[in-house]
Enzyme design. Structure first.
Site, short mmCIF file in Angstrom:
data_model
loop_
_atom_site.label_atom_id
_atom_site.label_comp_id
_atom_site.label_asym_id
_atom_site.label_seq_id
_atom_site.Cartn_x
_atom_site.Cartn_y
_atom_site.Cartn_z
N ASN A 105 19.40 -34.81 -6.60
CA ASN A 105 20.36 -35.70 -5.94
C ASN A 105 20.05 -35.82 -4.44
OD1 ASN A 105 21.14 -33.16 -5.19
ND2 ASN A 105 23.19 -33.26 -6.06
N GLY B 8 26.84 -16.60 -1.80
CA GLY B 8 26.45 -18.01 -1.68
C GLY B 8 25.12 -18.27 -1.01
N GLU C 238 9.53 -10.72 -2.12
CA GLU C 238 10.59 -9.72 -2.26
C GLU C 238 11.98 -10.35 -2.40
OE1 GLU C 238 7.12 -7.74 -0.25
OE2 GLU C 238 8.23 -9.62 0.08
N GLU D 15 26.69 -29.46 1.36
CA GLU D 15 26.75 -29.49 2.81
C GLU D 15 27.07 -30.89 3.33
OE1 GLU D 15 23.34 -27.53 4.40
OE2 GLU D 15 23.83 -25.64 3.37
N ASP E 216 0.80 -1.23 0.00
CA ASP E 216 0.00 0.00 0.00
C ASP E 216 0.83 1.27 0.00
OD1 ASP E 216 0.77 -0.59 2.63
OD2 ASP E 216 -0.99 0.33 3.51
N HIS F 6 0.75 0.54 10.54
CA HIS F 6 1.09 -0.85 10.22
C HIS F 6 2.45 -0.89 9.52
CE1 HIS F 6 -0.82 0.76 6.59
NE2 HIS F 6 -0.23 -0.19 5.88
N HIS F 7 3.09 -2.03 9.55
CA HIS F 7 4.44 -2.26 9.01
C HIS F 7 5.52 -1.49 9.77
CE1 HIS F 7 2.30 -4.34 6.00
NE2 HIS F 7 2.35 -3.48 5.00
N GLY G 76 18.99 -33.80 -1.90
CA GLY G 76 19.35 -32.95 -0.77
C GLY G 76 20.54 -32.06 -1.00
N ASP H 50 18.21 -29.63 -6.24
CA ASP H 50 16.85 -29.75 -5.72
C ASP H 50 16.66 -28.99 -4.42
OD1 ASP H 50 18.53 -31.52 -4.40
OD2 ASP H 50 17.30 -33.30 -4.75
#
Length: 573
Positions: A479, A422, A60, A485, A38, A123-124, A481, A452
Site C-alpha cells: 500500500n 511496536g 542479530e 504513520e 569469534d 576488537h568489539h 508506505g 511493505d
C-alpha cells in the site's frame, strides 16, 4: 553458590557449554537462533551435541525477533550473539520481549576472563578496557543476569537464569567467556530437572481472595470476562478456558489477547478496545456491572488510544503476582490458584448474553470482480473464513495488526503481534521463529500479514525460512508506505513513502526455487477470492509469498481511531 571442588572430584564432568545447551533442551528449546562471531564459535560446536538445531540468522535483530516468535509458540527460546557488536544489534528485540513478557535466553560469547581482567585492547570493545559496559546496557531489559566467570558457580547460575526466564516470562542474559566454554561442571545435576513451578499461594490468603471474588460475582447482574495478553504469557490459559466454558459468561479479548480464547465458543463476544471495539462489544462490556479482567495490559494501542470506559469499582483484576478486587489489592496472590478455585466453587451465575461476532462480510463490500480493489473491510472477515483450526497468525504493527481485530478465529488459532513495543519489521523475524516452532510441533500452518514498509526492514529473514525448509504463507500488503504513520501525521509527506521493490523477485533472490516456494501478485478482489479458494494454496506445502495490492489510504477503522488518539496525545503540552 556451589562449593569449591576440584574437577577431579566431579562424578560426571561436563563442559560448561554442554551443560548450558542440555538445560535448554530440557526446557523445550530445539532451535537456537543467532549469528556466529569469534567469541562464540567454540560454544556453537556444542549445539548439535545437545540435540539442538543451529538456525543461523541473517543479523542479530532478526534473530531476536525470531527468538521472540519461537518463544511465543514453544514457551521459551534461546539466541546467541557475540560480544559488543552482536549483542547490541539484538537489544531492540530483547527490549520488546521484556516489555511483552516473552522468555528468551540471551547467550553472549565474550572475551576470555583473563583478557577482561587485564583490560586488553580487543576488537568489539570501546577501547577503554571496560568489559561490563554492554552487560550494563542489558541489565534493565533482563530479569536475571548470569556471568559465567567461575566454573564452580556456572551450573548454579545457568539453572537460576533459565528458571527465572521461565517463571517471570522475560529475557535473561548469560555471558560465556571463551575460556569458560570447556571448563568442567558437575553433570550429575542434569538428573534433577530445573524446578519451573511457582510456589503456591498462601492457602488462607488465597481462600480469602476467592471468597471475596465470589461474593461480588454472585451479586453481579451481568458479569463478563475480559482476557488479555498476560493470561497467555503467564501460562494460565487452562484455568481461563475452564472459567469461560463452565461459567458461560460472555467473554471478550483485548487486542493483545487475540488467540487466548477459543473464539468458536458460543459465549465469545469479540474484541474490546474502547472505541475500536468490534460491533456491539463496547456497549456490552461498558454496561457490565462486573468485569473479570485477566492479564490486562492497558497500553495506548491495546485500548484504542486509552478509550476504555471501565471503572475500577466494577473490575476485578487477575495478574501474575496480585489480584485486585475493585480498589482492594492482594499482593503475592497469583491468579492461577485463585482462578482454579473460583471455577470449582462458583455455581450458578447471572448471565446476560453478549454479541455474536462472525466473519460475515458487509453487504456493501460483497461485490467481487476484477475491477474491485481489495479493501480492509473485505479482507479481514474473508481471512477469517479462510483460516483453519490451529493456524498461527502473525500480524505486523500497522494495518494488519488492527485489521485482524475484525477476524473471528477458528478454534486453536495462535495470534502473534507486538502491540506494546511496536517495532516495525518484528513480524518477519517472528514468522521465521514461529514457523520453526510449528515445524518442530507438527507443522501447523504459519501465516504472516505484513506491510511493505515494515517488510523492507527485515526482508532478509525470508532467506532463513527458505534455508530451514519452512513453509509459511506470507501476505505482503503493498500500500505504498507507512499507512499507520500517514494517519498519525503526514498523510502525503515524503517521509512516509518508501522505495517500491519488486517484492516477489526477492524469493528467488533469497534462494527460493519452484520446488520450495511460490509467489503470487494479487491486484483485485477476484484474484484474492480465487486464491483463498485454491486448495493447493491452502495446503501450504511450500513457502508461499503473496504480494497483495491495497489502496494507499485505505485502513481498518480501528487503526484510524488509534492514530487520531495517538496524534492528539503526541500534541499535548
Amino acid at each position: 553458590m556451589a562449593s569449591d571442588i576440584r574437577t577431579s572430584e566431579l562424578k560426571s564432568p561436563l563442559d560448561v557449554a554442554d551443560y548450558l545447551f542440555r538445560r535448554l533442551h530440557e526446557v523445550g528449546v530445539r532451535g537456537v537462533h543467532g549469528v556466529p562471531g569469534d567469541y562464540n564459535l567454540v560454544a556453537l560446536d556444542y549445539i548439535p551435541k545437545a540435540s539442538l538445531n543451529w538456525v543461523g540468522n541473517v543479523n542479530e535483530l532478526n534473530a531476536g525477533y525470531a527468538a521472540d516468535g519461537y518463544a511465543r509458540i514453544k514457551g521459551i527460546s534461546a539466541v546467541i550473539t557475540t560480544f559488543g557488536v552482536g549483542e547490541l544489534s539484538l537489544l531492540n528485540a530483547i527490549a520488546g520481549a521484556y516489555s511483552e513478557f516473552v522468555p528468551i535466553v540471551h547467550i553472549v560469547g565474550t572475551p576470555s576472563t583473563l583478557s577482561q581482567k587485564d583490560g586488553m585492547l580487543l576488537h568489539h570493545t570501546l577501547g577503554n578496557g571496560n568489559f561490563d559496559v554492554f552487560s550494563e546496557m542489558s541489565k534493565n531489559i533482563s530479569c536475571a543476569m548470569a556471568k559465567l566467570n567461575d566454573p564452580h558457580e556456572a551450573a548454579t547460575l545457568i539453572d537460576n537464569a533459565i528458571r527465572e526466564c521461565w517463571v517471570q516470562s522475560r529475557p535473561v542474559y548469560i555471558t560465556l567467556p571463551t575460556d569458560m566454554v570447556q571448563k568442567k561442571v558437575e553433570g550429575e545435576r542434569l538428573k534433577t530437572p530445573i524446578d519451573l513451578s511457582h510456589p503456591p499461594n498462601q492457602a488462607e490468603k488465597e481462600d480469602y481472595v476467592v471468597d471475596v471474588v465470589l461474593k461480588y460475582l454472585h451479586a453481579a447482574k451481568n458479569p463478563i470476562i475480559l482476557v488479555d495478553a498476560c493470561a497467555q504469557r503467564h501460562r494460565v490459559l487452562n484455568e481461563v478456558h475452564d472459567l469461560i466454558e463452565k461459567s458461560g459468561l460472555p467473554t471478550f479479548v483485548a487486542p493483545m489477547g487475540k488467540g487466548a480464547v477459543n473464539e468458536s465458543l458460543s459465549n465469545y463476544g469479540g474484541v474490546y478496545a474502547g472505541d475500536g471495539s468490534n460491533e456491539g462489544v463496547r456497549e456490552r462490556v461498558e454496561s457490565s456491572d462486573l468485569i473479570l479482567s485477566i492479564g490486562a495490559i492497558k497500553s495506548d494501542f491495546n485500548t484504542a488510544g486509552f478509550t476504555y470506559r471501565i471503572g475500577q469499582l466494577s473490575t476485578i483484576d487477575f495478574h501474575s503476582h496480585y489480584v485486585r478486587v475493585k480498589y482492594s489489592e492482594y499482593p503475592g496472590v497469583r491468579m492461577q490458584g485463585v482462578l482454579k478455585k473460583i471455577v470449582d466453587k462458583m455455581g450458578k451465575l447471572n448471565i446476560q448474553p453478549g454479541p455474536k461476532p462472525s466473519n460475515e462480510i458487509a453487504h456493501v463490500d460483497k461485490k467481487i470482480s476484477t475491477s474491485e480493489a481489495v479493501t480492509h473491510d473485505w479482507l479481514w472477515p474473508r481471512v477469517g473464513q479462510w483460516l483453519q483450526p490451529n493456524d498461527i497468525v502473525i500480524t505486523e504493527t500497522g494495518t494488519a495488526n488492527f485489521g485482524i481485530w475484525e477476524t473471528k478465529f477458528p478454534e486453536g488459532v495462535s495470534a502473534l503481534s507486538q502491540v506494546l513495543w511496536g517495532s516495525i519489521g518484528y513480524s518477519v523475524g517472528a514468522c521465521q521463529g514461529a514457523a520453526l516452532a510449528a515445524k518442530e510441533m507438527g507443522n501447523r500452518r504459519t501465516i504472516l500479514f505484513v506491510g511493505d514498509g515494515s517488510f523492507e526492514l527485515t526482508a532478509q529473514e525470508v532467506s532463513t525460512m527458505i534455508r530451514q525448509h519452512l513453509k509459511p504463507i506470507i501476505f505482503l500488503i503493498n500500500n505504498e508506505g507507512y499507512t499507520i504513520e500517514r494517519y498519525i501525521h503526514g498523510m502525503n509527506a515524503t517521509y512516509n513513502d518508501i522505495s517500491q521493490w519488486k517484492y516477489t523477485d526477492l524469493v528467488p533472490t533469497f534462494g527460493g526455487t519452484s520446488e520450495n516456494s511460490k509467489t503470487y501478485q494479487i491486484k483485485n478482489k477476484q484474484e484474492a477470492e480465487d486464491l483463498f479458494n485454491d486448495e493447493t494454496f491452502a495446503k501450504a506445502e511450500k513457502l508461499q509469498f503473496v504480494e497483495l495490492y491495497m489502496p494507499k489510504e485505505d485502513a481498518p477503522k480501528a487503526l484510524k481511531l488509534v492514530a487520531e488518539a495517538s496524534a492528539r496525545n503526541n500534541a499535548k503540552r
